[in-house]
Design an enzyme around this catalytic site. Structure first.
Site, mmCIF file in Angstrom:
data_model
loop_
_atom_site.group_PDB
_atom_site.id
_atom_site.type_symbol
_atom_site.label_atom_id
_atom_site.label_comp_id
_atom_site.label_asym_id
_atom_site.label_seq_id
_atom_site.Cartn_x
_atom_site.Cartn_y
_atom_site.Cartn_z
ATOM 1 N N GLU A 49 0.794 -1.239 0.000
ATOM 2 C CA GLU A 49 0.000 0.000 0.000
ATOM 3 C C GLU A 49 0.822 1.282 0.000
ATOM 4 O O GLU A 49 0.563 2.191 0.781
ATOM 5 C CB GLU A 49 -0.959 -0.009 1.191
ATOM 6 C CG GLU A 49 -1.876 -1.213 1.178
ATOM 7 C CD GLU A 49 -2.851 -1.250 2.361
ATOM 8 O OE1 GLU A 49 -2.762 -0.393 3.237
ATOM 9 O OE2 GLU A 49 -3.693 -2.164 2.384
ATOM 10 N N GLU A 107 -6.302 -10.613 -1.492
ATOM 11 C CA GLU A 107 -7.138 -10.412 -0.300
ATOM 12 C C GLU A 107 -8.610 -10.267 -0.681
ATOM 13 O O GLU A 107 -9.315 -9.384 -0.196
ATOM 14 C CB GLU A 107 -6.677 -9.151 0.454
ATOM 15 C CG GLU A 107 -5.202 -9.173 0.803
ATOM 16 C CD GLU A 107 -4.711 -7.951 1.576
ATOM 17 O OE1 GLU A 107 -5.541 -7.149 2.029
ATOM 18 O OE2 GLU A 107 -3.491 -7.823 1.716
HETATM 19 C C1 XIL Z 1 -6.621 -6.377 8.057
HETATM 20 C C2 XIL Z 1 -6.980 -7.536 8.966
HETATM 21 O O1 XIL Z 1 -7.883 -8.370 8.286
HETATM 22 C C3 XIL Z 1 -7.597 -7.025 10.253
HETATM 23 O O2 XIL Z 1 -7.753 -8.085 11.174
HETATM 24 C C4 XIL Z 1 -6.716 -5.948 10.875
HETATM 25 O O3 XIL Z 1 -7.368 -5.386 11.988
HETATM 26 C C5 XIL Z 1 -6.415 -4.856 9.877
HETATM 27 O O4 XIL Z 1 -5.816 -5.436 8.733
HETATM 28 N N1 XIL Z 1 -4.979 -4.669 3.533
HETATM 29 C C6 XIL Z 1 -4.059 -5.542 4.030
HETATM 30 C C7 XIL Z 1 -4.403 -6.441 5.160
HETATM 31 O O5 XIL Z 1 -2.967 -5.648 3.449
HETATM 32 O O6 XIL Z 1 -3.298 -6.706 5.968
HETATM 33 C C8 XIL Z 1 -5.521 -5.879 5.986
HETATM 34 O O7 XIL Z 1 -5.903 -6.856 6.950
HETATM 35 C C9 XIL Z 1 -6.682 -5.508 5.096
HETATM 36 C C10 XIL Z 1 -6.281 -4.437 4.107
#
Ligand code: XIL
Length: 743
Positions: free
Chosen positions: A348, A484
């Site tokens: 990111e 994701e």
């Molecule tokens: C999220 C997790 O799912 C949550 O449990 C945590 O509180 C915050 O992070 N992008 C990413 C992930 O790269 O690591 C994130 O995961 C969601 C957005």
């Protein structure tokens, strides 16, 4: 109505609301007794509350505890005591009910009721919600999720949540198992008062069925074995649960740690590395034949301050941050060396809403602590900048774990501007690596993969953007991972406010999106290494409010599961409605003068019919003729509107006679505005002959224009037909649309 009068009326309504909501709490409690059984906890009778002095700091009781920053104090309200929460710095900071203190038993229905209010002067941003949430993992409550919520208004709030806990769930409840009172992010700075909390208990009608995985369902990773790896996320505590393990090994061939391989989990302070949790997960995976993807080395979020900030929270110098980045990557990537198939090296790094101008560095997230530290002491004349942490991270990760495939990972990665910036960065840094003397493998890229997080929404998913992004990323020579994936129902701005699970029709709409995405993934499977879903079932999702996943609260397969297993078959049986045929019109090239005169040049512009009328609307209400012209810099709109009577009475600008122009330069037709979108409203004082021009962004590469014109005209009751009633909204043309050709 004069504004003074409306203020008076508002004040009166507020008073009334206050009187109604401050109905004696005793009466509420008595009702609760009858409806919901025996009261087992009442905040007003908690000695830590009733015995506290007015104004005393609230630091918790045997039943309640504070979570997160801000101030908490006890105040007198309506003859009782309230907990006053102020200066919260995050929406998820609030007051927690300690479940372990309630002595819960199975077969009992518990009703949690929370009453509260906000100050009369409170400023409540749009989207403010009061939320009852579950912050910690236990039983089917899994990880952080919202249980119930409602709009936070001046009328106060009353949240109610009913729960029946099974023996298995109760066994998992520990000292850290809470239910939390918090707000949505919009209201994180609004002070709130918690006036009462009651918990009542009565025998449950039915024992809750513990959720069960149906392992006779087709295995997701088996179905996709000829296409790509199929994965999901996990946390270390889950691998002790046999049912979880059986399910995971059935469906998935690769795992990502949801949180436990992020910097804040692995290294809370300099020189300290806690690998136990992550090792537990990695070892479990490898013993079970599951591959592991590492997530994530360098990120602005969930990171540890020591890496890039000093004790005062200020950015470290470039040299200090670089030394820490090297040390961290050496330790972490070195620790797992040889065990992982791949790493998200940088996560990111790009900002949202920046249009790509050809230089990817201008699109970066410039408030990332990594960017700021690397900028602190950068020799700009020598070409150094805050962006340099990205290259450093990839090179160091290559050296620390040469066998792992190195990924750049991001969200909103399908949007054209971010897409182009990401692709340009990958190409640029790979070209630099090709010339780098440390590169001992000339045929191998440095950034070998692009992770498309794919955190979509049913309302705004653009399949066209997804496919275009995949094509652009393939051009870079990198492989792709869908890293994701989840699709909450609704849009970014409304998905959290739903209160019920998806109905059948909503499930189908969501499933169609999954099916359409998987059709694209299959088409480009040669370039896609892995698809990972971000969560095993709805209640455990970080966006659980939108029911975004393939399995439901009971672990049963949703429509979305069947859509993923067989996208073509699913869409054949559940065909999505054809995309609406949008009326098209041409804008002629020409540059009129904007001076309220109808220049002759407008004669070359064809009339655009925007007079589509909703059912039941009379043709004599109003009508419009619209013309458009364009040149290199502007889009011009000329609207001539005919209406029998004009009305500006409403205090709301959108309810006054007006014309609205929505314009998207990226041809984006989603539920919310994005870069390149604009909305313009001109009201009746100028609209009879509206000539307006709209800036065109010279940096945008997709030079199509999507223009959506709404002419909202509200006529007086004499012009309304009976069914629409007095002064109701008569939309005489909506939407009229035109598209322009590339230029
Ligand atoms: C999220 C997790 O799912 C949550 O449990 C945590 O509180 C915050 O992070 N992008 C990413 C992930 O790269 O690591 C994130 O995961 C969601 C957005």
């Amino acid at each position: 109505m004069t504004s003074k009068m409306s203020r008076k009326l508002l004040a009166w309504v507020c008073c009334l609301a206050l009187v109604l909501t401050s109905w004696p709490l005793a009466a509420i409690a008595a009702e609760d007794d009858e409806d919901s059984g025996t009261v087992i906890y009442r905040m007003q009778e908690d000695p830590g509350i009733s015995g506290a002095d007015e104004g005393a700091a609230f630091s918790g009781t045997d039943y309640l505890t504070n979570s997160g920053g801000g101030t908490r104090s006890i105040v007198t309200y309506n003859g009782g005591r309230s907990i006053y929460l102020a200066d919260r710095t995050a929406d998820f900071y609030g007051v927690d009910i300690k479940l372990s203190a309630l002595n819960l038993s199975p077969g009992t229905e518990y009703t949690f009721t929370v009453h509260g209010h906000v100050d009369e002067e409170a400023v409540l941003p749009g989207g403010s919600l009061i939320v009852f949430s579950n912050p910690n993992p236990f039983g089917p409550y899994g990880q952080y999720q919202w249980l119930v919520n409602q709009p936070l208004t001046k009328d106060g709030f009353s949240l109610e949540y009913k729960a029946v806990f099974s023996a298995a769930t109760i066994a998992q409840i520990g000292a850290q198992s809470y239910f939390r009172i918090q707000t949505s992010s919009q209201a994180s700075t609004v002070p709130i008062y918690i006036d009462n909390i009651t918990v009542t208990a009565r025998p449950a009608d039915e024992e809750p069925a513990d959720p069960e995985w149906d392992l006779t369902l087709d295995s997701l990773h088996e179905v996709y074995k000829d296409f790509f790896l199929f994965g999901n996320i996990a946390s270390p505590h889950q691998v002790d649960d046999e049912e979880f393990v059986a399910m995971f090994t059935h469906h998935y061939s690769v795992v990502t740690a949801e949180n436990h391989m992020k910097p804040e989990a692995l290294s809370p302070s300099k020189g300290v590395y806690n690998f136990a949790n992550a090792d537990k997960l990695v070892d479990w995976a490898l013993e079970n034949g599951i591959k592991v993807h590492g997530h994530a080395l360098i990120w602005h979020s969930q990171t540890s301050p020591w890496l890039n900030r000093n004790a005062e929270g200020q950015p470290l110098t470039r040299e200090e941050a670089q030394a820490n980045l090297f040390e961290y990557i050496d330790n972490v990537a070195g620790h797992f060396q040889g065990k992982l198939i791949s790493w998200d090296v940088v996560n990111e790094a790009f900002a949202d809403g920046v249009s790509f101008n050809g230089n990817w560095k201008d699109s970066l997230r410039k408030n990332s602590p990594w960017y700021l530290a690397y900028a602190n002491g950068a020799d700009e004349e020598a070409g150094e900048s805050g962006a340099d942490y990205i290259y450093d991270a990839f090179v160091r990760a290559r050296q620390a774990d040469p066998d792992a495939t190195l990924y750049y990972n991001d969200y909103n990665e399908e949007l054209p501007s971010k897409r182009d910036a990401i692709a340009a960065m990958v190409e640029d840094l790979n070209a630099r690596w090709a010339e780098d003397s440390r590169n001992t493998e000339p045929d191998r890229l440095l950034i070998e993969g692009i992770g498309m997080q794919s955190h979509h929404f049913t309302d705004s998913l653009s399949l066209e953007n997804v496919e275009n992004a995949i094509k652009r990323y393939i051009e870079t020579g990198a492989v792709i991972t869908v890293s994701e994936l989840d699709i909450p129902y609704g849009s970014y701005s409304n998905f959290e406010s739903r209160t019920a699970p998806l109905n059948q029709q909503e499930q189908v709409i969501q499933a169609q999106k999954y099916a359409q995405l998987f059709q694209i993934y299959r088409k480009y499977a040669d370039s896609i290494e892995r698809v990972t879903i971000w969560g095993i079932a709805d209640p455990y999702s970080w966006r659980s409010a939108g029911y975004p996943l393939l399995f439901d609260r009971q672990h049963a397969a949703k429509e979305a599961y069947y859509a993923v297993i067989d996208p073509d078959g699913y869409l054949a049986e559940n065909p999505p409605p054809p995309p609406p045929v949008l009326p098209e019109a041409s804008a002629m090239r020409g540059s009129p003068v904007i001076d309220a005169e109808k220049d002759e040049i407008w004669a070359i512009a064809p009339e655009i019919n925007v007079n589509k009328r909703p059912d039941g609307q009379t043709a004599d209400a109003a009508s419009a003729v619209v013309r458009t012209l364009w040149d290199e810099d502007y889009l011009y709109v000329y609207a001539e509107i005919t209406d029998t009577e004009l009305n500006n009475d409403s205090p709301n600008p959108w309810e006054q006679d007006s014309i609205e122009v929505f314009m998207s330069e990226t041809v984006h037709r989603g539920a919310e505005y994005r870069v390149g979108d604009g909305q313009y409203r001109v009201n009746q004082s100028s609209f009879f002959c509206l000539a307006a021009r709209f800036d065109l962004d010279p940096n945008l590469t997709d030079r199509n224009i999507f223009l959506n014109l709404f002419v909202n005209i509200f006529t007086l009751s004499s012009n309304s037909n009976a069914s629409t009633g007095n002064k109701s909204q008569l939309t005489v043309s909506s939407p009229g649309m035109l598209e322009m050709y590339k230029f």
